[in-house]
Design an enzyme around this catalytic site. Structure first.
Site, mmCIF file in Angstrom:
data_model
loop_
_atom_site.group_PDB
_atom_site.id
_atom_site.type_symbol
_atom_site.label_atom_id
_atom_site.label_comp_id
_atom_site.label_asym_id
_atom_site.label_seq_id
_atom_site.Cartn_x
_atom_site.Cartn_y
_atom_site.Cartn_z
ATOM 1 N N ASP A 25 0.762 -1.101 -0.011
ATOM 2 C CA ASP A 25 0.142 -0.027 0.034
ATOM 3 C C ASP A 25 1.206 1.407 -0.125
ATOM 4 O OD1 ASP A 25 1.393 -0.193 2.232
ATOM 5 O OD2 ASP A 25 -0.925 0.673 3.140
ATOM 6 N N GLU A 26 1.934 1.548 -0.497
ATOM 7 C CA GLU A 26 3.059 2.248 -0.790
ATOM 8 C C GLU A 26 3.565 2.577 -2.224
ATOM 9 O OE1 GLU A 26 5.179 1.466 3.452
ATOM 10 O OE2 GLU A 26 6.318 0.107 1.039
#
Length: 390
Positions: A289-290
């Site tokens: 989720d980066e």
């Protein structure tokens, strides 16, 4: 049956002598005039016989040469028919031959399927090739033609435009041949349809440098782009910024709605971020989720406006499989050259700024300052994860 000049001459001479003897037997004398004409007849008959023999020999020689030429012509005709039959028999193989003496080209039947023009059109107009080569490869194709004129073999991958199908890839191979005097005589070559092969290569490249889920650049691609951007920034002395984005509490969405819903949420988040940045800006997924967005020639005020726009738009509710989901994000920003002049320092600075934003209320952004230099990151940090992958 041919009668030789010697036979004719001998016959005439015998007749003349017999007539002379016969006249002598009747008159018991020889006329000077008769003797003169007899000798004259013998001389002319001998000259005629000699020329006759020469003519017969010349005729026989011409006849032999003509028969030989007729035989060679027949053989050449058969070879040409075989050659033409060979070129028109195969639908898949694409061969061609170009003759520099008469400037004629011959293409095999397979050219129709590969390039979309008839064999006759190609054989009558060799410039069709120049018309169908894609603009991106036109200079490369002209370079190949120049190499052939200099007697060098060529092997080029070219993109072409099929009149019905569109873009295709071909492998262009050609070999020039010279005559005994060293002059360029002809070129033989082959086209091969490599469209599927190129599509697979491009797909493999995409898989290597693009994220499979979101179809945006991965960290390998981003690493290359950052290196290039740093070179440009140093050369032209303009700024360059890195925005590190981390979703807040993304794990809760996965645990609540499932991983499929989480994947869809990531796709939707990327779509919203893309709508908040400019076309020339590059977004990449570097972890679960980066994300990192890189900006060139963008001032601090504009970066802050973009960050605020992203935070506001991404925080709006999502509809996934009839369920509503909410997500927020934390952003860290570093800028070249103030926060670092190399990739390592800039990424670490953006990582610390993001970490500070996440630990101070989330759903906000932080621009790196020297005050954040002592911020300690509990996990590995984005740069260490980055280097492990690379």
């Amino acid at each position: 049956m041919n009668i030789s000049g010697k036979v004719v001459t001998s016959t005439i001479a015998v007749v003349a002598v017999v007539n002379l003897v016969y006249f002598f037997s009747l008159t018991n004398s020889v006329s000077i005039t008769g003797l003169f004409f007899t000798i004259l007849i013998i001389f002319f008959s001998w000259d005629f016989g000699r020329k006759y023999d020469t003519t017969i020999k010349l005729y026989d020689s011409i006849k032999v040469v003509n028969e030989k030429l007729q035989k060679e012509k027949l053989e050449l005709t058969i070879k040409y028919e075989d050659y033409e039959q060979f070129f028109t028999s195969f639908d898949e193989a694409i061969f061609f031959s170009y003759n520099y003496n008469n400037h004629q080209a011959m293409f095999s039947k397979g050219i129709e399927k590969l390039i979309g023009y008839t064999q006759t059109e190609f054989n009558n107009n060799k410039d069709i090739l120049k018309q169908i080569v894609h603009n991106e490869d036109f200079l490369e194709f002209n370079k190949a033609l120049r190499e052939l004129k200099h007697g060098k073999p060529v092997r080029k991958e070219l993109k072409i435009i099929h009149p019905k199908i569109g873009e295709k890839w071909v492998l262009f191979k050609a070999q020039p041949f010279r005559n005994m005097d060293g002059m360029l005589e002809k070129i033989n070559g082959q086209f091969e349809d490599i469209t599927r092969q190129k599509e697979l290569e491009l797909e493999l490249q995409r898989m290597a440098f693009f994220d499979e889920l979101t179809d945006i650049p991965n960290r390998k691609m981003l690493d290359r782009q950052i290196q290039k951007a740093l070179v440009r920034s140093k050369r032209h002395q303009h700024n360059f910024s890195i925005m590190f984005i981390d979703l807040d509490d993304f794990k809760k969405v996965n645990d609540t709605l499932g991983h499929d819903a989480g994947d869809q949420l990531l796709i939707d988040v990327v779509s919203r971020i893309n709508q908040c940045i400019r076309e020339e800006d590059l977004i990449s997924r570097i972890g679960g989720d980066e994300f990192i967005v890189m900006f060139e020639e963008t001032g601090k005020d504009e970066i802050e406006q973009i960050a605020e726009r992203i935070i506001k738009y991404v925080a709006e509710p999502y509809k996934i499989n009839d369920y509503s989901a909410n997500i927020s994000l934390s952003i860290g920003i570093s800028m070249y050259p103030n926060d670092g002049e190399d990739k390592e320092k800039l990424i670490k600075a953006a990582d610390k700024a993001m970490y500070y934003a996440k630990n101070n209320g989330k759903n906000n952004y932080q621009i790196y300052t020297e005050d954040l230099n002592d911020v300690e990151i509990n996990d590995k940090g984005i740069f260490n994860k980055w280097m492990e992958v690379l």
